[in-house]
Design an enzyme around this catalytic site. Structure first.
Site, short mmCIF file in Angstrom:
data_model
loop_
_atom_site.label_atom_id
_atom_site.label_comp_id
_atom_site.label_asym_id
_atom_site.label_seq_id
_atom_site.Cartn_x
_atom_site.Cartn_y
_atom_site.Cartn_z
N ASP A 237 0.84 -1.19 0.00
CA ASP A 237 0.00 0.00 0.00
C ASP A 237 0.88 1.25 0.00
O ASP A 237 1.71 1.41 0.90
CB ASP A 237 -0.89 -0.03 1.25
N GLY A 263 -1.61 -4.57 -2.95
CA GLY A 263 -1.56 -3.13 -2.76
C GLY A 263 -2.68 -2.63 -1.88
O GLY A 263 -3.25 -3.37 -1.07
N HIS A 264 -3.02 -1.35 -2.05
CA HIS A 264 -4.05 -0.71 -1.23
C HIS A 264 -5.40 -1.38 -1.43
O HIS A 264 -6.09 -1.73 -0.47
CB HIS A 264 -4.13 0.77 -1.64
N PHE A 265 -5.79 -1.59 -2.68
CA PHE A 265 -7.06 -2.25 -2.99
C PHE A 265 -6.83 -3.76 -3.06
O PHE A 265 -6.95 -4.38 -4.12
CB PHE A 265 -7.64 -1.70 -4.28
#
Length: 288
Positions: A237, A263-265
């Site tokens: 992230d 990652g973030h999503f």
């Protein structure tokens, strides 16, 4: 497999759009999305949990399909969004529930938890920050705007809302490109292009400083009420680093932490893995 039902609930001047699935008498799980997305981020996760849980996933005011008054006649702040969600869960009869908090959904959900601790059965934080060490070094423009809310600093934050930032930075950073479909980020880009959307988001960017100010209260809630907590975190992230996931153990030594190669999503590429982790966690700590 339980069908997903698409519904709306009037809450004052706000018409909250939400997704619901699973048995109505099953233990409830409230999914709170983040920026710049909406409840569609849970589209792949919901079917993997709805056989055993009642899943509720609303769109926040200013996001997705929820209809809220225009900026100027409604305050787009995190306090206001939390108030709408609290009234929403009351309106649909959600008395006790577990929270899935992501990104902006974290300070909103934790406002609910600190105000209504007896209603929260468990917390799942997926890249949902509650500690200052969770911030990466990519927050410079936002922090400058918090310190000095000038027009120039507001303008500098517009880069966070651009299609390229949404596509490549928010969704793309640390994600396996072969697994990252375009549906999520292209829909978020379209939502951001709606009239007035950018100014609503800039108001929320400024108000994000109120969340940081509440971190000590959130952490006190953890220590006092000891909610079962799972952190399932995309380790790549670019906004919220793994230290934010590990920090939960400072106040909740029994917190379960999983750092995923995402990652973030993280749900865009790892929804199956996260669903298994959630099912195991809830089976141990949520069901009685």
């Amino acid at each position: 497999m339980s069908s997903v039902r698409y519904r709306t609930q009037q809450v004052g001047a706000v018409e909250v759009f939400y997704r619901e699935s699973g048995p109505v008498d099953a233990p409830a799980l409230l999914l709170l999305h983040g920026f710049p997305t909406a409840s569609h981020m849970f589209r792949d996760l919901i079917p993997l949990l709805a056989d055993r849980y009642r899943i509720i996933a609303p769109d926040l005011p200013g996001f997705g399909q929820t209809r809220a008054p225009e900026r100027g006649s409604f305050t787009y702040s995190f306090d206001a969004l939390a108030e709408v969600i609290e009234e929403f869960v009351d309106a649909i009869g959600l008395d006790r529930f577990a929270l899935y908090i992501f990104d902006y959904g974290a300070p909103i959900g934790l406002r609910l938890a600190t105000k209504n601790p007896d209603r929260i059965t468990a917390i799942i934080s997926q890249n949902g920050n509650a500690y200052e060490e969770g911030f990466s070094d990519e927050w410079g423009a936002w922090q400058a705007y918090w310190r000095e809310p000038t027009e120039a600093n507001r303008k500098a934050c517009r880069a966070s809302l651009s299609p390229e930032t949404i596509r490549s930075w928010q969704y793309g950073t640390g994600a396996d490109a072969d697994l990252l479909g375009p549906d999520g980020y292209e829909l978020d880009i379209a939502y951001m292009a709606r009239p007035g959307a950018e100014d609503i988001q800039l108001d929320l960017i400024l108000d994000y400083r109120s969340n940081v100010a509440l971190y000590p209260a959130f952490q006190a809630y953890f220590r006092e009420h000891r909610p079962p907590l799972l952190a399932a975190w995309g380790r790549h992230d670019p906004a919220f680093v793994p230290a934010g996931a590990l920090a939960y153990r400072r106040d909740l030594p029994d917190a379960e932490v999983h750092l995923l190669d995402a990652g973030h999503f993280a749900l865009e590429t790892h929804h199956r893995e996260i669903a298994v982790i959630i099912r195991n966690f809830l089976q141990r700590s949520f069901e009685t």
